[in-house]
Each structure stands twice: as C-alpha cells, then as structure tokens.
Scaffold this motif. Sequence first.
Motif, PDB file in Angstrom:
ATOM      1  N   TYR A 102       0.838  -1.198   0.000  1.00  0.00           N
ATOM      2  CA  TYR A 102       0.000   0.000   0.000  1.00  0.00           C
ATOM      3  C   TYR A 102       0.873   1.248   0.000  1.00  0.00           C
ATOM      4  N   LEU A 103       1.903   1.214   0.800  1.00  0.00           N
ATOM      5  CA  LEU A 103       2.797   2.361   0.914  1.00  0.00           C
ATOM      6  C   LEU A 103       3.571   2.580  -0.376  1.00  0.00           C
ATOM      7  N   HIS A 104       4.144   1.526  -0.913  1.00  0.00           N
ATOM      8  CA  HIS A 104       4.995   1.635  -2.105  1.00  0.00           C
ATOM      9  C   HIS A 104       4.207   2.107  -3.326  1.00  0.00           C
ATOM     10  N   HIS A 105       2.983   1.594  -3.476  1.00  0.00           N
ATOM     11  CA  HIS A 105       2.198   1.915  -4.674  1.00  0.00           C
ATOM     12  C   HIS A 105       1.200   3.046  -4.443  1.00  0.00           C
ATOM     13  N   GLN A 106       1.190   3.601  -3.235  1.00  0.00           N
ATOM     14  CA  GLN A 106       0.291   4.707  -2.892  1.00  0.00           C
ATOM     15  C   GLN A 106      -1.173   4.325  -3.136  1.00  0.00           C
ATOM     16  N   ILE A 107      -1.566   3.230  -2.532  1.00  0.00           N
ATOM     17  CA  ILE A 107      -2.934   2.731  -2.604  1.00  0.00           C
ATOM     18  C   ILE A 107      -3.636   3.062  -1.293  1.00  0.00           C
ATOM     19  N   ASP A 108      -4.875   3.515  -1.381  1.00  0.00           N
ATOM     20  CA  ASP A 108      -5.643   3.815  -0.175  1.00  0.00           C
ATOM     21  C   ASP A 108      -6.167   2.520   0.443  1.00  0.00           C
ATOM     22  N   MET A 109      -6.074   2.439   1.749  1.00  0.00           N
ATOM     23  CA  MET A 109      -6.373   1.227   2.501  1.00  0.00           C
ATOM     24  C   MET A 109      -7.713   1.342   3.215  1.00  0.00           C
ATOM     25  N   THR A 110      -8.472   0.250   3.211  1.00  0.00           N
ATOM     26  CA  THR A 110      -9.656   0.163   4.066  1.00  0.00           C
ATOM     27  C   THR A 110      -9.203  -0.202   5.475  1.00  0.00           C
ATOM     28  N   LEU A 111      -9.648   0.572   6.440  1.00  0.00           N
ATOM     29  CA  LEU A 111      -9.215   0.386   7.825  1.00  0.00           C
ATOM     30  C   LEU A 111     -10.407   0.034   8.699  1.00  0.00           C
ATOM     31  N   CYS A 112     -10.310  -1.098   9.397  1.00  0.00           N
ATOM     32  CA  CYS A 112     -11.378  -1.463  10.337  1.00  0.00           C
ATOM     33  C   CYS A 112     -10.836  -2.306  11.485  1.00  0.00           C
ATOM     34  N   ASP A 113      -9.542  -2.174  11.759  1.00  0.00           N
ATOM     35  CA  ASP A 113      -8.909  -2.986  12.790  1.00  0.00           C
ATOM     36  C   ASP A 113      -7.815  -2.168  13.470  1.00  0.00           C
ATOM     37  N   ALA A 114      -7.835  -2.120  14.793  1.00  0.00           N
ATOM     38  CA  ALA A 114      -6.887  -1.294  15.539  1.00  0.00           C
ATOM     39  C   ALA A 114      -5.450  -1.787  15.395  1.00  0.00           C
ATOM     40  N   ASN A 115      -5.257  -3.084  15.353  1.00  0.00           N
ATOM     41  CA  ASN A 115      -3.896  -3.616  15.210  1.00  0.00           C
ATOM     42  C   ASN A 115      -3.309  -3.273  13.847  1.00  0.00           C
ATOM     43  N   ILE A 116      -4.125  -3.393  12.811  1.00  0.00           N
ATOM     44  CA  ILE A 116      -3.670  -3.023  11.471  1.00  0.00           C
ATOM     45  C   ILE A 116      -3.382  -1.523  11.425  1.00  0.00           C
ATOM     46  N   LEU A 144     -17.323  -6.426   6.672  1.00  0.00           N
ATOM     47  CA  LEU A 144     -16.136  -5.757   7.196  1.00  0.00           C
ATOM     48  C   LEU A 144     -16.570  -4.509   7.961  1.00  0.00           C
ATOM     49  N   GLY A 145     -15.688  -4.035   8.832  1.00  0.00           N
ATOM     50  CA  GLY A 145     -15.967  -2.801   9.555  1.00  0.00           C
ATOM     51  C   GLY A 145     -16.426  -3.047  10.976  1.00  0.00           C
ATOM     52  N   LEU A 146     -16.331  -1.993  11.785  1.00  0.00           N
ATOM     53  CA  LEU A 146     -16.764  -2.037  13.179  1.00  0.00           C
ATOM     54  C   LEU A 146     -18.117  -1.355  13.328  1.00  0.00           C
ATOM     55  N   PRO A 147     -18.905  -1.743  14.344  1.00  0.00           N
ATOM     56  CA  PRO A 147     -20.163  -1.039  14.616  1.00  0.00           C
ATOM     57  C   PRO A 147     -19.886   0.443  14.887  1.00  0.00           C
ATOM     58  N   PRO A 148     -20.883   1.308  14.702  1.00  0.00           N
ATOM     59  CA  PRO A 148     -20.652   2.761  14.749  1.00  0.00           C
ATOM     60  C   PRO A 148     -19.904   3.284  15.968  1.00  0.00           C
ATOM     61  N   LEU A 149     -20.242   2.861  17.165  1.00  0.00           N
ATOM     62  CA  LEU A 149     -19.569   3.402  18.348  1.00  0.00           C
ATOM     63  C   LEU A 149     -18.101   3.005  18.384  1.00  0.00           C
ATOM     64  N   GLN A 150     -17.807   1.743  18.059  1.00  0.00           N
ATOM     65  CA  GLN A 150     -16.410   1.308  18.018  1.00  0.00           C
ATOM     66  C   GLN A 150     -15.671   1.975  16.855  1.00  0.00           C
ATOM     67  N   ALA A 151     -16.375   2.146  15.749  1.00  0.00           N
ATOM     68  CA  ALA A 151     -15.760   2.802  14.600  1.00  0.00           C
ATOM     69  C   ALA A 151     -15.413   4.254  14.915  1.00  0.00           C
ATOM     70  N   LEU A 152     -16.259   4.910  15.695  1.00  0.00           N
ATOM     71  CA  LEU A 152     -15.994   6.293  16.079  1.00  0.00           C
ATOM     72  C   LEU A 152     -14.713   6.388  16.905  1.00  0.00           C
ATOM     73  N   GLU A 153     -14.513   5.443  17.815  1.00  0.00           N
ATOM     74  CA  GLU A 153     -13.283   5.439  18.608  1.00  0.00           C
ATOM     75  C   GLU A 153     -12.066   5.176  17.726  1.00  0.00           C
ATOM     76  N   LEU A 154     -12.207   4.242  16.771  1.00  0.00           N
ATOM     77  CA  LEU A 154     -11.097   3.953  15.864  1.00  0.00           C
ATOM     78  C   LEU A 154     -10.803   5.152  14.976  1.00  0.00           C
ATOM     79  N   LEU A 155     -11.840   5.861  14.592  1.00  0.00           N
ATOM     80  CA  LEU A 155     -11.666   7.061  13.777  1.00  0.00           C
ATOM     81  C   LEU A 155     -10.856   8.112  14.529  1.00  0.00           C
ATOM     82  N   ARG A 156     -11.184   8.328  15.771  1.00  0.00           N
ATOM     83  CA  ARG A 156     -10.450   9.312  16.585  1.00  0.00           C
ATOM     84  C   ARG A 156      -8.998   8.888  16.781  1.00  0.00           C
ATOM     85  N   GLU A 157      -8.788   7.578  16.977  1.00  0.00           N
ATOM     86  CA  GLU A 157      -7.429   7.087  17.173  1.00  0.00           C
ATOM     87  C   GLU A 157      -6.626   7.175  15.867  1.00  0.00           C
ATOM     88  N   THR A 158      -7.292   6.930  14.754  1.00  0.00           N
ATOM     89  CA  THR A 158      -6.624   6.997  13.450  1.00  0.00           C
ATOM     90  C   THR A 158      -6.067   8.384  13.194  1.00  0.00           C
TER      91      THR A 158
END
Length: 376
Positions: A102-116, A144-158
């Motif tokens: 993703y980094l090398h080819h400048q591809i946008d990533m779908t994010l739905c996991d805190a470890n990733i 794929l994806g987290l429920p809205p409340l968890q996704a909101l926390e991941l969004l803030r952390e991102t």
Amino acid sequence: MTIETPSLNMAEASISLGHLKHNIREIKQCVGTGVRIMGIVKANAYGHNMQKVAETLEAEGISDFGVANIHEAIELKTGGALKKPANILSFSSPIIQQIEYYLHHQIDMTLCDANIMKAASAIAEKHNKKIGVHLKVDTGMGRLGLPPLQALELLRETERQPGLELKGVYTHFAESANDDFTRRQFKEFKTMTDAYETASGKTLCKHAASSGTLLNNPEMRLDMVRPGILLYGYKPYPALPSSITVRPVMQFEAKVIFIKTVAKDATISYNRTWKAARPVKIATISAGYADGYHRALSNHATVFINGKSFQQVGTVTMDQFMVDLGTESDVKIGDRAILFGWEGPCLEELAGSIGSISYELLCSVSSRVKRVFTDD
C-alpha cells in the motif's frame, strides 16, 4: 498466408466503450455537481477488462476507483491505463504483510482494525511517509468494519497516527431498495460521522451509496457515490425504479459449429435431460461452462441467432451447448449465436431464470473468451 485472428475466436465478449461512456454520463447527470464518483472496477471491471474500463472512465473525468484488494490495486496502478493521478481504494481489510505494498504503490487502505491501524502507521512512519486510509463502518452488512460506536473510537485514534492520512469514511448497504433497514443503516452512519465532525471541527469525505441508492436517495449520495453494476448497464435488480437509462456494455456471443437433424425421442447431452418431441434440427454452439455459460442454464435459456430466439436444450457442457432450431430454419454453420447482450437475450432475465444475478453472470465470462472493444 494471412490468417485472420477473429476467425480463431469461438466465443467473444464484445465490450461497447460507447455504452460505458453513455452510462457514466447518465450517472453524472443523476448525481449532479459536487458529488465525486468512484468507478468500481473490481473483478476485472465485472469481467469487462479493468484497464480498458478505467482508461475510458478517466477520459470521462473519473479519478476515484474502487477495487477488491491490493492485488487488483497494483494491477490497475501499474497497468498503464491511468495517465493522471488517481485515488485507488482497496475494499479489502489488509493483513500486515501487505501494508508495504500500500505504501509503495500509494494505494488507499480500508481500515477497520486497531492492530492493522497501528502497524500501518508504524511502517509508514519508518519510511517518513503516510498511507491514505478510508475507515469502514459496519451499519448492518456484517462483512467488514466495526459497529458505529467502536468505529468512532477507531476514527479518533486513526487521526492521531502520524503515519496515516484519513481520506474518508464509508459504509455498505445490505439492500439496494429504499427500505427501513437501508434508512436505519444510513441514519446510524450519519449519526456517527456527524458526531466526529462536530467534535473535531473537521469534514470527512463520506460515502455510502452504490448503484441502487444513488438512483433514488439523493440524501444518501453524500460526498461520493460508488456505482458498480450501473456502469455496466444494469440495475441491482430489475424492478428498482430508475431516473436514468443505461445500456449493456457487454455482449456475449459464440458460433454455430455443427447442425444435424435428430429423430423423435432422441436425447441430447449428458444425463439425457432433454428428449425431442418430434424430428428437429439441433445446432451445437461453441461455448460452455468453461467460458462462463453456466451449467445451471441447462434447459432454461434461449439464444438469438439471426435475430430469432431459440431454446437451449440438454445439459450445458464444458465447451459447447445445443439449441433446438425446430423443423425449419435458415441457421447455418458459422452464424453468430448471441448468448446475452443488446442484440440478444436480456441478461437480467437470463440470470433470474436460474436464481442468479447479472453481476454473477458478467463476472463468470472467463478469460479464454476474447474481449473485443468497440466505440459504438
């Protein structure tokens, strides 16, 4: 001695880039100005050829593209079709080993996991770069994806990750119809994104609407829409109301390669699933399930030859199938048999006859079927 290559193609898929241009222009007119359009070109552009489709869409002003995974993203990025800077989003949640790509080819990533999220940020920061990410919210699709409340926390952390660039947030509707469940999904998504934007004072690129919802739900178009099947000439399901007219982009055809007359009570193909009620002419067609003409279509389909409809009979085999020409017919060896497309059977009706959908039959047309591109 010169041999004409087209004569070697026993089955062809004609791809009308003219119809594709018509469809994207119709979609543009439908959504209006101020809404970005992401061209969905995953699965080799639903079997139509990703490079040709992307090249055509780029010429029509599209600069956002959606693909299934990092493999498809790299194929699109390096294939030579795109001549201008483009945003390519991979819809798959990556594994850690893929992040460097993703980094090398400048591809946008779908994010739905805190470890990733943490791993991606660390890898990007090590190279003094950023990876673009779109956060996925699960409002009811359950894939794929987290429920809205968890996704909101991941969004803030991102947003706090130095190696990541938050480029958008999206969800996926489970229904194309304007039903209560779709409206509930949209409400949950908007509640979540509104909470983030109000608290942060920042505006996100929000996208949710694919082919079905972009047609009849203007409020769900948000900042970007993601047409897929609509680009290729079909609605998500035939009964869906539509304010635009789209044209099929693919026509699947083969050739009549043999004709014979069979006697009354003669049976045709494997397992003898069809019996002649009278002496009839039978034509053999040069396509089968290895080409993408489903075995499930056996005794359920029609084909068009010389503008006339004929019933397919017997079990569809790997490389060929048969049709009933009746007792009198002007069909001859070498004639074109239209399996579906603008000159032949309706793909939606064909798919419906076996409990399938247009998406599946388009994607099933195999790589051994030559794609022939026209501007018509």
